[in-house]
Design a protein around this motif. Structure first.
Motif, PDB file in Angstrom:
ATOM      1  N   ALA A  22       0.620  -0.986   0.048  1.00  0.00           N
ATOM      2  CA  ALA A  22       0.207  -0.061   0.107  1.00  0.00           C
ATOM      3  C   ALA A  22       0.938   1.123  -0.017  1.00  0.00           C
ATOM      4  O   ALA A  22       0.348   1.912   0.528  1.00  0.00           O
ATOM      5  N   ASP A  23       2.040   0.984  -1.183  1.00  0.00           N
ATOM      6  CA  ASP A  23       3.027   2.609  -0.498  1.00  0.00           C
ATOM      7  C   ASP A  23       3.573   2.305  -2.030  1.00  0.00           C
ATOM      8  O   ASP A  23       3.921   1.438  -2.876  1.00  0.00           O
ATOM      9  N   GLU A  24       3.717   3.345  -3.091  1.00  0.00           N
ATOM     10  CA  GLU A  24       3.534   3.571  -3.978  1.00  0.00           C
ATOM     11  C   GLU A  24       5.690   3.312  -4.158  1.00  0.00           C
ATOM     12  O   GLU A  24       6.028   4.211  -5.927  1.00  0.00           O
ATOM     13  N   GLN A  25       6.126   3.349  -3.414  1.00  0.00           N
ATOM     14  CA  GLN A  25       7.909   4.191  -3.786  1.00  0.00           C
ATOM     15  C   GLN A  25       7.968   2.792  -4.306  1.00  0.00           C
ATOM     16  O   GLN A  25       9.387   3.292  -5.028  1.00  0.00           O
ATOM     17  N   GLY A  26       8.044   1.416  -3.948  1.00  0.00           N
ATOM     18  CA  GLY A  26       8.952   0.375  -5.631  1.00  0.00           C
ATOM     19  C   GLY A  26       7.352   0.415  -6.509  1.00  0.00           C
ATOM     20  O   GLY A  26       8.783  -0.669  -7.319  1.00  0.00           O
ATOM     21  N   ILE A  27       6.761   0.865  -6.945  1.00  0.00           N
ATOM     22  CA  ILE A  27       6.488   1.038  -8.502  1.00  0.00           C
ATOM     23  C   ILE A  27       7.034   0.708  -9.604  1.00  0.00           C
ATOM     24  O   ILE A  27       6.908   0.113 -10.249  1.00  0.00           O
ATOM     25  N   PRO A  28       7.643   2.478  -9.334  1.00  0.00           N
ATOM     26  CA  PRO A  28       9.035   2.209 -10.494  1.00  0.00           C
ATOM     27  C   PRO A  28      10.010   1.274 -10.893  1.00  0.00           C
ATOM     28  O   PRO A  28       9.728   0.892 -11.720  1.00  0.00           O
ATOM     29  N   ASP A  29       9.916   0.874  -9.598  1.00  0.00           N
ATOM     30  CA  ASP A  29      11.326   0.133  -9.484  1.00  0.00           C
ATOM     31  C   ASP A  29      10.159  -1.516 -10.160  1.00  0.00           C
ATOM     32  O   ASP A  29      10.512  -2.198 -11.103  1.00  0.00           O
ATOM     33  N   VAL A  30       8.787  -1.772 -10.094  1.00  0.00           N
ATOM     34  CA  VAL A  30       7.858  -3.159 -10.571  1.00  0.00           C
ATOM     35  C   VAL A  30       7.890  -2.884 -12.079  1.00  0.00           C
ATOM     36  O   VAL A  30       7.692  -3.727 -12.627  1.00  0.00           O
ATOM     37  N   ILE A  31       7.970  -1.619 -11.898  1.00  0.00           N
ATOM     38  CA  ILE A  31       7.623  -1.576 -13.468  1.00  0.00           C
ATOM     39  C   ILE A  31       8.518  -1.423 -14.604  1.00  0.00           C
ATOM     40  O   ILE A  31       9.053  -2.447 -15.483  1.00  0.00           O
ATOM     41  N   GLN A  32       9.560  -1.161 -13.967  1.00  0.00           N
ATOM     42  CA  GLN A  32      11.018  -1.663 -14.808  1.00  0.00           C
ATOM     43  C   GLN A  32      11.139  -3.397 -14.622  1.00  0.00           C
ATOM     44  O   GLN A  32      12.629  -3.526 -15.820  1.00  0.00           O
ATOM     45  N   ILE A  33      10.757  -3.747 -13.494  1.00  0.00           N
ATOM     46  CA  ILE A  33      11.372  -5.245 -13.600  1.00  0.00           C
ATOM     47  C   ILE A  33       9.908  -5.794 -15.160  1.00  0.00           C
ATOM     48  O   ILE A  33      11.149  -6.771 -15.971  1.00  0.00           O
ATOM     49  N   LEU A  34       9.001  -5.369 -14.859  1.00  0.00           N
ATOM     50  CA  LEU A  34       8.108  -5.557 -16.086  1.00  0.00           C
ATOM     51  C   LEU A  34       8.864  -5.264 -17.825  1.00  0.00           C
ATOM     52  O   LEU A  34       8.481  -6.501 -18.327  1.00  0.00           O
ATOM     53  N   LEU A  35       9.118  -4.150 -17.396  1.00  0.00           N
ATOM     54  CA  LEU A  35       9.843  -4.105 -19.314  1.00  0.00           C
ATOM     55  C   LEU A  35      10.731  -4.545 -19.392  1.00  0.00           C
ATOM     56  O   LEU A  35      11.797  -4.416 -21.056  1.00  0.00           O
ATOM     57  N   ASN A  36      11.671  -4.655 -18.664  1.00  0.00           N
ATOM     58  CA  ASN A  36      13.257  -5.349 -18.590  1.00  0.00           C
ATOM     59  C   ASN A  36      13.930  -5.734 -18.153  1.00  0.00           C
ATOM     60  O   ASN A  36      15.307  -6.444 -18.358  1.00  0.00           O
ATOM     61  N   ASP A  37      13.553  -7.271 -17.040  1.00  0.00           N
ATOM     62  CA  ASP A  37      13.933  -7.470 -16.922  1.00  0.00           C
ATOM     63  C   ASP A  37      14.362  -9.099 -17.256  1.00  0.00           C
ATOM     64  O   ASP A  37      13.260  -9.356 -17.817  1.00  0.00           O
ATOM     65  N   ARG A  38      15.381  -9.959 -17.415  1.00  0.00           N
ATOM     66  CA  ARG A  38      15.394 -11.161 -18.074  1.00  0.00           C
ATOM     67  C   ARG A  38      14.319 -12.440 -17.828  1.00  0.00           C
ATOM     68  O   ARG A  38      14.267 -13.544 -18.796  1.00  0.00           O
ATOM     69  N   ASP A  39      14.183 -12.455 -16.507  1.00  0.00           N
ATOM     70  CA  ASP A  39      14.124 -13.570 -16.481  1.00  0.00           C
ATOM     71  C   ASP A  39      12.442 -13.302 -16.638  1.00  0.00           C
ATOM     72  O   ASP A  39      11.735 -12.870 -16.276  1.00  0.00           O
ATOM     73  N   GLU A  40      12.260 -14.401 -17.349  1.00  0.00           N
ATOM     74  CA  GLU A  40      10.399 -14.932 -16.875  1.00  0.00           C
ATOM     75  C   GLU A  40       9.928 -14.998 -16.639  1.00  0.00           C
ATOM     76  O   GLU A  40       8.615 -14.270 -16.656  1.00  0.00           O
ATOM     77  N   THR A  41      10.515 -15.781 -14.644  1.00  0.00           N
ATOM     78  CA  THR A  41       9.676 -15.541 -13.884  1.00  0.00           C
ATOM     79  C   THR A  41       9.127 -13.831 -13.160  1.00  0.00           C
ATOM     80  O   THR A  41       8.599 -13.358 -12.839  1.00  0.00           O
ATOM     81  N   MET A  42      10.231 -13.054 -13.100  1.00  0.00           N
ATOM     82  CA  MET A  42      10.390 -11.788 -12.625  1.00  0.00           C
ATOM     83  C   MET A  42       9.394 -11.269 -13.474  1.00  0.00           C
ATOM     84  O   MET A  42       8.823 -10.117 -12.956  1.00  0.00           O
ATOM     85  N   ARG A  43       9.064 -11.136 -14.716  1.00  0.00           N
ATOM     86  CA  ARG A  43       8.439 -10.421 -15.674  1.00  0.00           C
ATOM     87  C   ARG A  43       6.862 -10.820 -15.384  1.00  0.00           C
ATOM     88  O   ARG A  43       5.807  -9.989 -15.290  1.00  0.00           O
ATOM     89  N   SER A  44       6.991 -12.191 -15.294  1.00  0.00           N
ATOM     90  CA  SER A  44       5.084 -12.454 -14.800  1.00  0.00           C
ATOM     91  C   SER A  44       5.108 -12.001 -13.838  1.00  0.00           C
ATOM     92  O   SER A  44       3.116 -12.003 -13.107  1.00  0.00           O
ATOM     93  N   VAL A  45       5.896 -12.062 -12.596  1.00  0.00           N
ATOM     94  CA  VAL A  45       5.407 -11.738 -11.495  1.00  0.00           C
ATOM     95  C   VAL A  45       4.797 -10.292 -11.024  1.00  0.00           C
ATOM     96  O   VAL A  45       4.270  -9.693 -10.361  1.00  0.00           O
ATOM     97  N   ALA A  46       5.445  -9.001 -12.079  1.00  0.00           N
ATOM     98  CA  ALA A  46       5.716  -8.139 -11.111  1.00  0.00           C
ATOM     99  C   ALA A  46       4.551  -7.485 -12.775  1.00  0.00           C
ATOM    100  O   ALA A  46       3.502  -6.592 -11.995  1.00  0.00           O
ATOM    101  N   ALA A  47       4.626  -8.816 -13.818  1.00  0.00           N
ATOM    102  CA  ALA A  47       3.036  -8.168 -14.066  1.00  0.00           C
ATOM    103  C   ALA A  47       1.665  -8.535 -13.465  1.00  0.00           C
ATOM    104  O   ALA A  47       0.681  -7.421 -13.183  1.00  0.00           O
TER     105      ALA A  47
END
Length: 475
Positions: A407-432
């Motif tokens: 319930a805090d937006e502090q980490g949302i930009p970082d989760v967005i970066q995981i979704l858009l750029n992380d090489r690991d499919e599992t990480m992108r899936s969890v970020a989505a």
């Protein structure tokens, strides 16, 4: 494939001799083989047994090659059953490594890419150095698999064992290549290499940048198939630390000026993770003119929070202007940092399945209900852990859920970066999955749409479709 399997046998023989001297090879292994009829009429279980406890007259490598041949020559369902059998043995850490590593090669020899995810997990997470080495070698048997290539690339940046790194370096330089490069014609590959040489051979200063602009113009104006091959070569070059820095950095500029966004995630990876200050500065310079792209802008902001090199910060400041964040100091008291570490350990120690998600919910609840200064320290630790590629994916992905449920937006930009750029499919899936629950946030909604336009992994696209519904764009 036959040549790869032959090399595989030789490599494993050498590895086992070097790593476990008790195993000795018979004098004439080539004399021990099976006929096609024997292969067809012998069950996979019998071959597996002979691989692990060779009977008199049968050498384990002969049984291994026979089982590979049986899998490769079988129908899809039978091959799948054989894969399930050998994967279960390969994953059984209670067995001796001499029983497990042969199964890696059976998967490779089968030629069936359904076995790639299992090999990837072994390469990235198995505790045995021997098994990780063999998994790297076996993945090289799938030169057209992007998942195999990406796993080797990730392992090259996170692996600590010199022996495993030696195998990865050898296979990536000799065998592995992105699918687009493998599928390219000789003429296309030569064209791309000539363009790279044109940039490399240019004199420093203005001639170098004139060459960069000329090559980028050629890339922009090329046919789509040719452009893909050019980009693949230049992208692989910026990541290849065996090249000199003055060979790598011009390739960043070419990618950025190619008018093609497929290379941006790789430039972002250089900005966020490269060890060389010059490379990070050039990546920032490359992304700066493209900051209207949300992924590029968010990456620059993320880099600015932790980047300490003045040359890189100067570039980021020039492009971000008033958006330039302050360098984040180490925050919190010793007690607050200890509290955050204990929560992270609580998450990591939880068993798989329901126990893991119960721990995620419990830690997120603590984060929501704690005081604001402590919450900031907790989130800072979980964000840094999520972004840390040296931490294995099983320790990273739970942090993503905690950040999303805090319930805090502090980490949302970082989760967005995981979704858009992380090489690991599992990480992108969890970020989505994490962001899907927050799609009422306009920035999050835009990130989900941006990911959906380029994401190719089915597991990630399924999550995106679940949350975007009718808005889900075509790939």
């Amino acid at each position: 494939m036959r040549s790869i399997c032959c090399f595989a046998v030789c490599f494993v023989a050498l590895s086992v001799l070097l790593l476990t001297p008790a195993y000795a090879l018979p004098p004439n292994p080539g004399e021990l083989s099976y006929t096609p009829e024997q292969i067809a009429n012998t069950s996979a279980e019998i071959f597996l047994s002979r691989m692990q406890t060779p009977e008199p007259g049968y050498w384990q490598f002969a049984a291994m090659n026979a089982l590979s041949a049986k899998a490769k020559g079988s129908d899809t369902d039978t091959r799948g059953a054989i894969l399930d059998l050998v994967i279960s043995v390969m994953n059984d850490t209670t067995r001796d490594s001499s029983q497990r590593w042969q199964c890696c090669y059976v998967i490779s020899g089968s030629g069936d890419e359904r076995g790639v995810p299992a090999l990837v997990q072994i390469l990235l997470h198995d505790p045995s150095e021997v098994i990780r080495s063999v998994a790297a070698e076996a993945l090289a048997g799938f030169p057209r698999s992007k998942e195999a290539y990406d796993a080797l690339l990730l392992a090259a940046s996170t692996e600590t064992s010199p022996r495993v790194l030696e195998v990865i370096d050898h296979r990536m330089s000799r065998v592995m290549a992105p699918p687009e490069w493998v599928a390219a014609t000789d003429a296309q590959r030569k064209m791309a290499q000539d363009l790279r040489r044109q940039v490399w051979d240019a004199d420093p200063g203005k001639p170098k940048f004139d060459a960069i602009d000329a090559v980028a113009k050629t890339c922009r104006e090329s046919y789509a198939a040719d452009k893909r091959v050019i980009l693949v070569l230049f992208i692989s070059t910026i990541h290849d630390t065996s090249f000199r820095v003055n060979q790598r950095w011009p390739c960043c500029y070419v990618i950025g000026r190619s008018a093609d966004e497929r290379g941006l995630p790789d430039v972002i990876q250089v900005l966020l993770n490269d060890q060389i200050e010059t490379m990070r500065a050039v990546a920032a310079e490359t992304l700066g003119p493209l900051k209207t792209n949300m992924a590029a802008r968010n990456a620059m902001i993320q880099a600015a929070r932790t980047e300490t090199a003045k040359s890189v910060r100067d570039v980021l400041t020039r492009y971000l202007g008033k958006e330039m964040p302050a360098l984040q100091p180490i925050i919190g008291t010793d007690a607050q940092r200890k509290f955050a570490e204990d929560l992270l350990q609580q998450l990591w120690k939880a068993g798989p399945g329901k126990a893991k998600f119960d721990a995620i919910d419990a830690v997120a609840k603590v984060c929501r209900e704690t005081d604001l200064p402590s919450k900031r320290v907790i989130l800072a630790l979980f964000i840094s852990t999520m972004n840390d590629k040296s931490v294995n994916v099983y320790q990273r992905w739970p942090c993503t859920y905690v950040i999303g449920r805090s319930a805090d937006e502090q980490g949302i930009p970082d989760v967005i970066q995981i979704l858009l750029n992380d090489r690991d499919e599992t990480m992108r899936s969890v970020a989505a999955e994490t962001l899907g629950l927050l799609k009422a946030n306009a920035t999050v909604h835009d990130a989900l749409l941006q990911s959906a336009r380029t994401e190719t992994a089915k597991s990630v696209r399924d999550v995106l479709a679940k949350y975007l519904g009718a808005e889900m764009p075509a790939l």
